[in-house]
Scaffold this motif. Structure first.
Motif, PDB file in Angstrom:
ATOM      1  N   PRO A 192       0.832  -1.215   0.000  1.00  0.00           N
ATOM      2  CA  PRO A 192       0.000   0.000   0.000  1.00  0.00           C
ATOM      3  C   PRO A 192       0.866   1.264   0.000  1.00  0.00           C
ATOM      4  O   PRO A 192       1.964   1.280   0.550  1.00  0.00           O
ATOM      5  CB  PRO A 192      -0.801  -0.124   1.308  1.00  0.00           C
ATOM      6  CG  PRO A 192       0.005  -1.036   2.176  1.00  0.00           C
ATOM      7  CD  PRO A 192       0.689  -1.984   1.253  1.00  0.00           C
ATOM      8  N   PHE A 193       0.349   2.309  -0.621  1.00  0.00           N
ATOM      9  CA  PHE A 193       1.082   3.573  -0.670  1.00  0.00           C
ATOM     10  C   PHE A 193       1.339   4.119   0.736  1.00  0.00           C
ATOM     11  O   PHE A 193       0.525   3.934   1.653  1.00  0.00           O
ATOM     12  CB  PHE A 193       0.298   4.623  -1.455  1.00  0.00           C
ATOM     13  CG  PHE A 193       0.294   4.403  -2.951  1.00  0.00           C
ATOM     14  CD1 PHE A 193       1.144   3.502  -3.562  1.00  0.00           C
ATOM     15  CD2 PHE A 193      -0.580   5.116  -3.757  1.00  0.00           C
ATOM     16  CE1 PHE A 193       1.140   3.304  -4.929  1.00  0.00           C
ATOM     17  CE2 PHE A 193      -0.605   4.931  -5.130  1.00  0.00           C
ATOM     18  CZ  PHE A 193       0.257   4.027  -5.724  1.00  0.00           C
ATOM     19  N   GLU A 194       2.453   4.806   0.869  1.00  0.00           N
ATOM     20  CA  GLU A 194       2.729   5.501   2.126  1.00  0.00           C
ATOM     21  C   GLU A 194       1.604   6.516   2.367  1.00  0.00           C
ATOM     22  O   GLU A 194       1.174   7.226   1.456  1.00  0.00           O
ATOM     23  CB  GLU A 194       4.073   6.223   2.048  1.00  0.00           C
ATOM     24  CG  GLU A 194       4.490   6.876   3.358  1.00  0.00           C
ATOM     25  CD  GLU A 194       5.852   7.534   3.249  1.00  0.00           C
ATOM     26  OE1 GLU A 194       6.680   7.356   4.163  1.00  0.00           O
ATOM     27  OE2 GLU A 194       6.078   8.246   2.239  1.00  0.00           O
ATOM     28  N   GLY A 195       1.106   6.558   3.575  1.00  0.00           N
ATOM     29  CA  GLY A 195      -0.006   7.446   3.914  1.00  0.00           C
ATOM     30  C   GLY A 195      -1.346   6.740   3.924  1.00  0.00           C
ATOM     31  O   GLY A 195      -2.310   7.273   4.481  1.00  0.00           O
ATOM     32  N   ASN A 196      -1.411   5.550   3.342  1.00  0.00           N
ATOM     33  CA  ASN A 196      -2.657   4.786   3.347  1.00  0.00           C
ATOM     34  C   ASN A 196      -2.721   3.977   4.643  1.00  0.00           C
ATOM     35  O   ASN A 196      -2.590   2.748   4.648  1.00  0.00           O
ATOM     36  CB  ASN A 196      -2.723   3.868   2.122  1.00  0.00           C
ATOM     37  CG  ASN A 196      -4.102   3.259   1.913  1.00  0.00           C
ATOM     38  OD1 ASN A 196      -4.979   3.380   2.765  1.00  0.00           O
ATOM     39  ND2 ASN A 196      -4.294   2.608   0.787  1.00  0.00           N
ATOM     40  N   HIS A 197      -2.934   4.692   5.730  1.00  0.00           N
ATOM     41  CA  HIS A 197      -2.887   4.071   7.058  1.00  0.00           C
ATOM     42  C   HIS A 197      -3.971   3.027   7.241  1.00  0.00           C
ATOM     43  O   HIS A 197      -3.761   2.014   7.918  1.00  0.00           O
ATOM     44  CB  HIS A 197      -2.998   5.157   8.134  1.00  0.00           C
ATOM     45  CG  HIS A 197      -1.991   6.259   7.991  1.00  0.00           C
ATOM     46  ND1 HIS A 197      -0.633   6.031   8.053  1.00  0.00           N
ATOM     47  CD2 HIS A 197      -2.159   7.591   7.765  1.00  0.00           C
ATOM     48  CE1 HIS A 197       0.004   7.182   7.878  1.00  0.00           C
ATOM     49  NE2 HIS A 197      -0.898   8.141   7.699  1.00  0.00           N
TER      50      HIS A 197
ATOM     51  N   GLY B 241       1.645  13.091 -14.857  1.00  0.00           N
ATOM     52  CA  GLY B 241       1.035  11.791 -14.661  1.00  0.00           C
ATOM     53  C   GLY B 241       2.005  10.695 -14.271  1.00  0.00           C
ATOM     54  O   GLY B 241       1.627   9.532 -14.197  1.00  0.00           O
ATOM     55  N   THR B 242       3.274  11.039 -14.026  1.00  0.00           N
ATOM     56  CA  THR B 242       4.233  10.033 -13.589  1.00  0.00           C
ATOM     57  C   THR B 242       4.984  10.562 -12.382  1.00  0.00           C
ATOM     58  O   THR B 242       4.984  11.753 -12.090  1.00  0.00           O
ATOM     59  CB  THR B 242       5.250   9.682 -14.685  1.00  0.00           C
ATOM     60  OG1 THR B 242       5.997  10.851 -15.023  1.00  0.00           O
ATOM     61  CG2 THR B 242       4.551   9.157 -15.927  1.00  0.00           C
ATOM     62  N   GLY B 243       5.651   9.692 -11.691  1.00  0.00           N
ATOM     63  CA  GLY B 243       6.440  10.168 -10.562  1.00  0.00           C
ATOM     64  C   GLY B 243       6.817   9.076  -9.601  1.00  0.00           C
ATOM     65  O   GLY B 243       6.430   7.920  -9.753  1.00  0.00           O
ATOM     66  N   ILE B 244       7.615   9.456  -8.617  1.00  0.00           N
ATOM     67  CA  ILE B 244       8.038   8.541  -7.570  1.00  0.00           C
ATOM     68  C   ILE B 244       6.997   8.549  -6.460  1.00  0.00           C
ATOM     69  O   ILE B 244       6.581   9.603  -5.986  1.00  0.00           O
ATOM     70  CB  ILE B 244       9.406   8.952  -6.991  1.00  0.00           C
ATOM     71  CG1 ILE B 244      10.501   8.810  -8.056  1.00  0.00           C
ATOM     72  CG2 ILE B 244       9.745   8.119  -5.760  1.00  0.00           C
ATOM     73  CD1 ILE B 244      10.828   7.376  -8.400  1.00  0.00           C
ATOM     74  N   VAL B 245       6.559   7.375  -6.078  1.00  0.00           N
ATOM     75  CA  VAL B 245       5.705   7.247  -4.900  1.00  0.00           C
ATOM     76  C   VAL B 245       6.458   6.382  -3.896  1.00  0.00           C
ATOM     77  O   VAL B 245       7.418   5.699  -4.236  1.00  0.00           O
ATOM     78  CB  VAL B 245       4.350   6.583  -5.252  1.00  0.00           C
ATOM     79  CG1 VAL B 245       3.557   7.466  -6.193  1.00  0.00           C
ATOM     80  CG2 VAL B 245       4.548   5.200  -5.863  1.00  0.00           C
TER      81      VAL B 245
END
Length: 245
Positions: A196-201, A232-236
């Motif tokens: 899960p993405f960081e922040g998706n507690h 529309g792109t990037g580091i997560v």
């Protein structure tokens, strides 16, 4: 190792197989996908809701009817392919399942109809935490080559739920019953990793409640819907949680 007999219920009116959650979520069932206009109509607003989409990875945005119908068609065919493989065995307990067909989360109404709430997909892990692309590709190919029932297969969950039903413990119960009733006895699985993405507690808590252990947080390059970044792109950053039996 021999699989336990594959277990599910069958709707007497539609002949559709399903798994029912225990109380207090007895109105929640898990079914294969359906290629229906009703499911497409329910899916579209969920897939366009920023409260859901911001935690998902690669998907069309805006999400249109054609996207919903294409996804439902492909996922329905895959789910029933898994069921056909099981039914083709001499008996249901004679063959490990190569996946889980029960992925669509539905709420049953008083009149017996049901409403599409979300999805809980189980697939082979794609090693999102491995940054070296050659090594990542090698691990993916090795994982994909393993036969159904191989305890060394690394699996992964991907899930979402309609915001109207967030905070009720539904997805925690879904993950629990899938692990106990399908992943272990029907698939022989012993390794699951999620990201899960960081922040998706909320998602992290869902998995921790089911015995997953947070191992690390890593950078991950991913194509994202336009609203998540200029191009529309990037580091997560993603959380890596692992479950081992």
């Amino acid at each position: 190792m021999t699989p336990a007999a594959h277990s599910w219920l069958t709707n007497p009116r539609t002949n559709e197989p399903y798994i029912r959650l225990p109380a207090p979520h007895a109105r929640i069932i898990l079914t294969p996908p359906r290629t229906s206009d009703a499911d497409a109509a329910a899916l579209i607003p969920i897939m366009n809701d920023p409260r859901v989409v911001k935690w998902l990875g690669v998907l069309p945005y805006p999400y249109e009817p054609k996207h919903a119908l294409e996804w439902l068609q492909a996922s329905t065919e895959k789910a029933y392919g898994i069921l056909r493989d099981i039914e083709a065995a001499p008996d249901r307990g004679a063959r490990f399942s190569g996946g889980c067909p029960f992925r669509i989360v539905r709420e049953v109404k008083e009149d017996g109809s049901d409403v599409y709430l979300g999805d809980c997909r189980l697939a082979r892990w794609t090693f999102d935490d491995v940054l070296d692309m050659e090594e990542k590709d090698r691990l993916i190919k090795e994982n994909e080559a393993r036969a159904a029932g191989d305890s060394e297969i690394e699996w992964s969950f991907g899930d979402y739920l309609a915001p109207s039903h967030h905070g009720r413990g539904i997805m925690s119960a879904v993950i629990k019953i899938l692990i106990e009733q399908w992943v272990i006895p029907s698939m022989g699985a012993k390794k699951i990793t999620v990201s899960p993405f960081e922040g998706n507690h909320g998602s992290v808590r869902v998995f921790e409640k089911n015995g997953f252990v947070l191992e690390k947080v890593v950078d991950y390059w991913r194509t994202l819907p336009e609203y998540k970044g200029k191009d529309g792109t990037g580091i997560v950053r993603i959380n890596i949680l692992r479950w081992r039996k």
